[in-house]
Design a protein around this motif. Structure first.
Motif, short mmCIF file in Angstrom:
data_model
loop_
_atom_site.label_atom_id
_atom_site.label_comp_id
_atom_site.label_asym_id
_atom_site.label_seq_id
_atom_site.Cartn_x
_atom_site.Cartn_y
_atom_site.Cartn_z
N ALA A 40 0.85 -1.19 0.00
CA ALA A 40 0.00 0.00 0.00
C ALA A 40 0.88 1.24 0.00
N SER A 41 0.42 2.29 -0.68
CA SER A 41 1.21 3.52 -0.76
C SER A 41 0.39 4.73 -0.35
N TYR A 74 3.88 1.73 2.51
CA TYR A 74 4.94 2.67 2.13
C TYR A 74 4.34 4.07 2.18
N HIS A 75 4.71 4.84 3.19
CA HIS A 75 4.17 6.19 3.35
C HIS A 75 5.21 7.23 2.89
N SER A 76 4.88 8.51 3.06
CA SER A 76 5.80 9.62 2.78
C SER A 76 6.28 9.64 1.33
N GLY A 77 5.46 9.14 0.42
CA GLY A 77 5.83 9.18 -0.99
C GLY A 77 6.98 8.27 -1.37
N GLN A 78 7.21 7.21 -0.60
CA GLN A 78 8.34 6.32 -0.89
C GLN A 78 8.22 5.65 -2.26
N LEU A 79 7.00 5.46 -2.75
CA LEU A 79 6.80 4.81 -4.04
C LEU A 79 6.42 5.80 -5.14
N GLY A 80 6.64 7.10 -4.88
CA GLY A 80 6.39 8.09 -5.92
C GLY A 80 5.16 8.94 -5.65
N ILE A 96 -2.64 -1.42 -3.16
CA ILE A 96 -3.57 -0.45 -2.55
C ILE A 96 -2.91 0.92 -2.56
N THR A 97 -3.69 1.95 -2.83
CA THR A 97 -3.17 3.31 -2.72
C THR A 97 -4.27 4.25 -2.25
#
Length: 335
Positions: A40-41, A74-80, A96-97
């Motif tokens: 999840a992002s 993955y928070h704080s924009g780690q995946l873009g 999930i996003t």
């Protein structure tokens, strides 16, 4: 057609590159303990209400399935950026996003009903409408494009802030360069109010204000604080021009790959997480306001009738769409 194919090819290539580390993490968990690990992002920081809500979903899934289902967040924009997360979810690179509804307006027209200026009168009005059928109607609109809508997270009132001066009337916005999401609606909204809209990612906004590329932006108070935009922008004007909420989405490929009972559990848990998110929001918004006040940010009220009048042509143009007009009518019934 060639352009579309090329775009899809580029997206697929980027998706494959991103997928390698993510797939490795998931496969490692599967091999070690039989866990289906969903990725999840979120672009927001670790303690942001939407991040806390998705973290709660993961914990609940883990408890309800004895560890068979879990979420790696993955928070704080780690995946873009959000725009990238939407495409990664559509192509099954992530599962999930959480995305701001304004960033979905162009591709998913029903989300526009939630973003129209002054469609909601307050947080209470918005929550009541969302809980009584409006959220479900909008979430169904994702079914045709490789995504499944799980929940609508509200996110307070969006207001204007800038580095130059207080905004009391639309005339005070003339000449200001303001960051907006890549949404035709928000671009036109800012233009109607007299400012120069500058589409830009949330992550680039702080440096944009520091370097004077832009003069300010529009967002909710909680994001104004968590993104530390208050360190660059001294003036906050309580325009409350939109209550555009956030949407929690899952990849259609991921959703379809789950057993029917697990699909029901994911949807049920996601819907229950709305109250978790709201609790975190209500608890943290007051602290955010106090923090930015202590930093020296100046708050001011605006001439609401003048703002309503300035954006009326935009609302009327969008409401020529029968589907949006119907949702708007239903929303206003809960005012």
């Amino acid at each position: 057609m060639a352009r579309l194919s090329r775009r899809r090819l580029l997206l697929a290539g980027a998706g494959a590159a991103c997928a390698l580390p993510l797939a490795g993490l998931a496969r490692g968990a599967d091999a070690a303990g039989g866990t289906r690990l969903l990725t999840a992002s979120d672009v927001h920081v670790a303690n942001y209400p939407t991040v806390e809500a998705v973290r709660w979903i993961g914990q609940t899934l883990r408890e309800r399935t004895g560890g068979r289902l879990d979420i790696r967040l993955y928070h704080s924009g780690q995946l873009g950026r959000e725009s990238e997360a939407i495409d990664m979810a559509r192509f099954g690179v992530i599962d999930i996003t959480r995305v701001y509804s304004g960033a979905l307006n162009n591709a998913f027209p029903l989300t526009r009903a939630l973003c129209l200026p002054y469609v909601f009168d307050s947080v209470a009005h918005m929550r009541h409408a969302l809980d009584h059928g409006i959220a479900d109607a909008v979430l169904r609109g994702f079914e045709a494009r490789d995504l499944v809508g799980l929940a609508v997270y509200d996110s307070g009132a969006r207001c204007f802030y800038n580095t130059r001066h207080p905004i009391h009337r639309p005339a005070d916005m003339r000449g200001l360069k303001l960051r907006v999401a890549s949404s035709d609606m928000f671009i036109e909204l800012v233009r109607l109010l007299g400012a120069n809209p500058t589409p830009m990612s949330l992550g680039d906004t702080f440096s944009g204000m520091e370097t004077r590329m832009i003069d300010g932006a529009e967002n909710n108070l909680r994001s104004f604080h968590s993104s530390r935009h208050f360190e660059a922008a001294r003036y906050w004007s309580q325009s409350e021009h939109s209550y555009a909420p956030d949407i929690l989405l899952v990849s259609r490929a991921t959703f379809d790959s789950l057993a029917p009972a697990d699909r029901r559990l994911l949807v049920e848990t996601a819907r229950a997480s709305v109250e978790v998110m709201r609790r975190h929001w209500d608890e943290s918004e007051g602290r955010a306001r106090q923090a930015v006040l202590e930093h020296g940010v100046e708050f001011n009220e605006v001439d609401m009738p003048a703002f309503h009048a300035a954006v009326r042509p935009l609302r009327e143009a969008y409401l020529r769409d029968p589907a949006l007009a119907d949702l708007h009518r239903r929303i206003r019934q809960f005012a």
